[in-house]
Structures are given as C-alpha cells and as structure tokens.
Design a protein around this motif. Sequence first.
Motif, PDB file in Angstrom:
ATOM      1  N   ASN A   4     -14.076  -9.633  11.649  1.00 44.88           N
ATOM      2  CA  ASN A   4     -14.792  -9.929  10.411  1.00 44.88           C
ATOM      3  C   ASN A   4     -14.489  -8.890   9.333  1.00 44.88           C
ATOM      4  N   GLY A   5     -14.507  -9.349   8.087  1.00 43.01           N
ATOM      5  CA  GLY A   5     -14.491  -8.438   6.959  1.00 43.01           C
ATOM      6  C   GLY A   5     -13.192  -7.694   6.740  1.00 43.01           C
ATOM      7  N   ASN A   6     -12.078  -8.217   7.213  1.00 38.04           N
ATOM      8  CA  ASN A   6     -10.795  -7.557   7.016  1.00 38.04           C
ATOM      9  C   ASN A   6     -10.157  -7.971   5.696  1.00 38.04           C
ATOM     10  N   GLY A  42      -9.734  -5.748  14.832  1.00 39.55           N
ATOM     11  CA  GLY A  42     -11.186  -5.629  14.810  1.00 39.55           C
ATOM     12  C   GLY A  42     -11.810  -6.025  13.485  1.00 39.55           C
ATOM     13  N   ASP A  43     -12.762  -5.240  13.013  1.00 43.56           N
ATOM     14  CA  ASP A  43     -13.546  -5.559  11.820  1.00 43.56           C
ATOM     15  C   ASP A  43     -13.302  -4.539  10.709  1.00 43.56           C
ATOM     16  N   ASP A  44     -13.410  -5.013   9.472  1.00 43.01           N
ATOM     17  CA  ASP A  44     -13.455  -4.147   8.282  1.00 43.01           C
ATOM     18  C   ASP A  44     -12.233  -3.247   8.167  1.00 43.01           C
ATOM     19  N   ASN A  45     -11.086  -3.756   8.522  1.00 42.19           N
ATOM     20  CA  ASN A  45      -9.837  -3.025   8.321  1.00 42.19           C
ATOM     21  C   ASN A  45      -9.252  -3.364   6.960  1.00 42.19           C
ATOM     22  N   TYR A  46      -8.529  -2.399   6.391  1.00 42.74           N
ATOM     23  CA  TYR A  46      -7.824  -2.611   5.126  1.00 42.74           C
ATOM     24  C   TYR A  46      -6.338  -2.456   5.411  1.00 42.74           C
ATOM     25  N   VAL A  47      -5.633  -3.573   5.400  1.00 44.68           N
ATOM     26  CA  VAL A  47      -4.210  -3.620   5.721  1.00 44.68           C
ATOM     27  C   VAL A  47      -3.458  -3.916   4.428  1.00 44.68           C
ATOM     28  N   MET A  48      -2.609  -2.991   4.013  1.00 47.10           N
ATOM     29  CA  MET A  48      -1.933  -3.130   2.723  1.00 47.10           C
ATOM     30  C   MET A  48      -0.656  -3.959   2.852  1.00 47.10           C
ATOM     31  N   THR A  49       0.214  -3.894   1.864  1.00 47.83           N
ATOM     32  CA  THR A  49       1.255  -4.898   1.676  1.00 47.83           C
ATOM     33  C   THR A  49       2.500  -4.670   2.534  1.00 47.83           C
ATOM     34  N   SER A  50       3.204  -5.767   2.772  1.00 44.20           N
ATOM     35  CA  SER A  50       4.614  -5.771   3.191  1.00 44.20           C
ATOM     36  C   SER A  50       4.874  -4.995   4.471  1.00 44.20           C
ATOM     37  N   HIS A  91     -12.387  -0.504  10.921  1.00 47.23           N
ATOM     38  CA  HIS A  91     -12.475   0.485   9.842  1.00 47.23           C
ATOM     39  C   HIS A  91     -11.206   1.339   9.744  1.00 47.23           C
ATOM     40  N   THR A  92     -10.062   0.774  10.079  1.00 45.32           N
ATOM     41  CA  THR A  92      -8.807   1.489   9.896  1.00 45.32           C
ATOM     42  C   THR A  92      -8.221   1.175   8.525  1.00 45.32           C
ATOM     43  N   VAL A  93      -7.281   2.022   8.103  1.00 42.27           N
ATOM     44  CA  VAL A  93      -6.449   1.747   6.932  1.00 42.27           C
ATOM     45  C   VAL A  93      -4.999   1.792   7.388  1.00 42.27           C
ATOM     46  N   ILE A  94      -4.270   0.728   7.104  1.00 42.36           N
ATOM     47  CA  ILE A  94      -2.839   0.661   7.402  1.00 42.36           C
ATOM     48  C   ILE A  94      -2.142   0.409   6.074  1.00 42.36           C
ATOM     49  N   GLN A 105     -11.109   3.837  12.668  1.00 41.09           N
ATOM     50  CA  GLN A 105     -11.117   4.774  11.541  1.00 41.09           C
ATOM     51  C   GLN A 105      -9.810   5.556  11.384  1.00 41.09           C
ATOM     52  N   ALA A 106      -8.766   5.178  12.086  1.00 42.10           N
ATOM     53  CA  ALA A 106      -7.479   5.831  11.871  1.00 42.10           C
ATOM     54  C   ALA A 106      -6.924   5.453  10.510  1.00 42.10           C
ATOM     55  N   PHE A 107      -6.091   6.336   9.950  1.00 41.76           N
ATOM     56  CA  PHE A 107      -5.447   6.102   8.661  1.00 41.76           C
ATOM     57  C   PHE A 107      -3.947   6.260   8.858  1.00 41.76           C
ATOM     58  N   ILE A 108      -3.210   5.165   8.635  1.00 41.18           N
ATOM     59  CA  ILE A 108      -1.761   5.149   8.796  1.00 41.18           C
ATOM     60  C   ILE A 108      -1.150   4.983   7.409  1.00 41.18           C
ATOM     61  N   SER A 109      -0.448   5.998   6.937  1.00 41.93           N
ATOM     62  CA  SER A 109       0.077   5.991   5.570  1.00 41.93           C
ATOM     63  C   SER A 109       1.296   5.088   5.433  1.00 41.93           C
ATOM     64  N   GLY A 110       1.780   4.970   4.201  1.00 41.04           N
ATOM     65  CA  GLY A 110       2.885   4.078   3.905  1.00 41.04           C
ATOM     66  C   GLY A 110       4.181   4.490   4.585  1.00 41.04           C
ATOM     67  N   GLY A 111       4.944   3.505   5.008  1.00 37.66           N
ATOM     68  CA  GLY A 111       6.256   3.743   5.578  1.00 37.66           C
ATOM     69  C   GLY A 111       6.257   4.281   6.992  1.00 37.66           C
ATOM     70  N   VAL A 112       5.103   4.382   7.634  1.00 43.20           N
ATOM     71  CA  VAL A 112       5.039   4.864   9.017  1.00 43.20           C
ATOM     72  C   VAL A 112       5.602   3.806   9.956  1.00 43.20           C
ATOM     73  N   VAL A 113       6.370   4.238  10.945  1.00 43.13           N
ATOM     74  CA  VAL A 113       6.865   3.332  11.977  1.00 43.13           C
ATOM     75  C   VAL A 113       6.350   3.825  13.331  1.00 43.13           C
ATOM     76  N   VAL A 114       5.820   2.905  14.122  1.00 45.26           N
ATOM     77  CA  VAL A 114       5.161   3.257  15.377  1.00 45.26           C
ATOM     78  C   VAL A 114       5.904   2.596  16.530  1.00 45.26           C
ATOM     79  N   HIS A 115       6.391   3.411  17.453  1.00 44.89           N
ATOM     80  CA  HIS A 115       7.128   2.932  18.622  1.00 44.89           C
ATOM     81  C   HIS A 115       6.213   2.122  19.535  1.00 44.89           C
TER      82      HIS A 115
END
Length: 262
Positions: free
Chosen positions: A89-91, A112-120, A132-135, A150-160
Amino acid sequence: MPVDPSAAIAPTARIHPDAVIGPGVRVAEYCVIESDVVIGAACVFEPYVYIKRWTTLGERNEISAGTVLGTDPLDKGFSGERSYLRIGNGNKIREHYTISRGTAPESVTEIGDDNYVMTSGHIAHNCRIGSHTVIASCALLAGYVEVEDQAFISGGVVVHQFSKIGRLAMIGGNTRINSDVPPFFLYAGHDVVAKGLNVVGLKRAGYKASDVSMLKKAYQLLYRSGLKLQDALARIEAEIPTPETLHLVNFIRRSQRGICRE
C-alpha cells in the motif's frame, strides 16, 4: 463486478475482463491491465502504464507514466509458468520503471508499503523490498536482492544478485554492491565500503542520541577494533545489547555473501 463502479477508466485504456479494479481507482489514457491482476482501492495510474498478469497491488499506490509491473523475469531459466508480483500500500513508483515477477513457478517478488521508487530503474525477479525505503533514479536491483525497511539507495546504484541491504542503510550514488550491507551505516565507493554511521537517517527516523551512541560503538567494534568478525559480534552482544545492535548482529550472522568492509 471486476471493475468497481466508482473507478475512473479512460476510454483508451484496455482492461481485461478478468482483472479486478477496486473503488476509486483512476486509470489514465492508453494503460493496459492484463488478466489475473488485482488493483486495490484508490490507486492511480498515469498514461501508458502496463500491468501484466499475476500482479497484485494494494491500496493508494501511484504509478507514473511508462512503468511496467509484473514483467517476465530477465532470467534464462524462466519457463513461462505462473509466478507473482505483490505490491503493498501507499507506494509511489515513478516514470519508466520495471519490476519483474518471480522466476520459479509460484515464486514471488514482494514490495512492501510506502516506498518511493524513482525513475528509470529495475527491480528484478524474487526481490524482497521492505517498507518506507527510497530507491533513487537509475538504480538496478538484480534477482533475489533483499532490502530492509527505511533503506536509502541513491541514484545509479547497482546491486548484485542475492545481496542484502540492511535497515536504515544509506548507499551513496553510483556504488556497486557486491556483498551484504549491514543496517544503520553509510556506504559509498565504486565497490561498496562502509563510511560510518547514518546519523542523519537515524535522527530523521526518531532515534535518540543514546541509540546513536550505541550504534557508533558497534561500528567501532565491527570495523575499527582490529577484532575478528565473530569476536566483534560477541563483544557487541555482551557490551551494548540494544534492539538496534542486536538486529545488526543478527543481520551479519545471517549473511551468506559476507559483509562489506571499511
């Protein structure tokens, strides 16, 4: 009725008769919603959103233009059998994003809930994203990645694939994550390294100065004491056993890829 009477559906949208559309949903022009899709109340879809089969969204999700949810996994082992994407909910998922279903039959990608997932960017098959994460924009998460609340993943991060990111971890931009990232700390570098405590994130999340102090001691024991990893964890448990430090210890002990270092 599969489409609630209070839903607002644009005339150019295409919704399969088997899809379930909840009350107050708004579907803009040229959206496509396939069969075996369930959309909860008050979701909003901007133009050209594509929701593929076996996808479920909870309530109050906002999906921006050009996003595709429930894509087949980008995995050569995918056999075409049924798997799922489940979103809470609330993403907010912004423009031109893709999130895949699971690879194995009946497996799940979970948001989950209330995540903010940005572009592209992309969240791959069988990922588990907390709440409550930010990607940020252009981040790429490979298969089976886990991200705690509540993790914060900044722009251009790549995760194995199979990597884990802990609660309230803050990842700097353009970092490559190829090991597990313990909670509460800051990370950066081409290959991820620890950079200290996520003090700003902890304060914004309501942690007291005493909590932050205990986590600083845990960081020092873990990364700067010269102790072997298991000895450092034992000292954290014995000397500063708070809910946060014990969560940190448990995260590290469950790690199968190993944690990043300073």
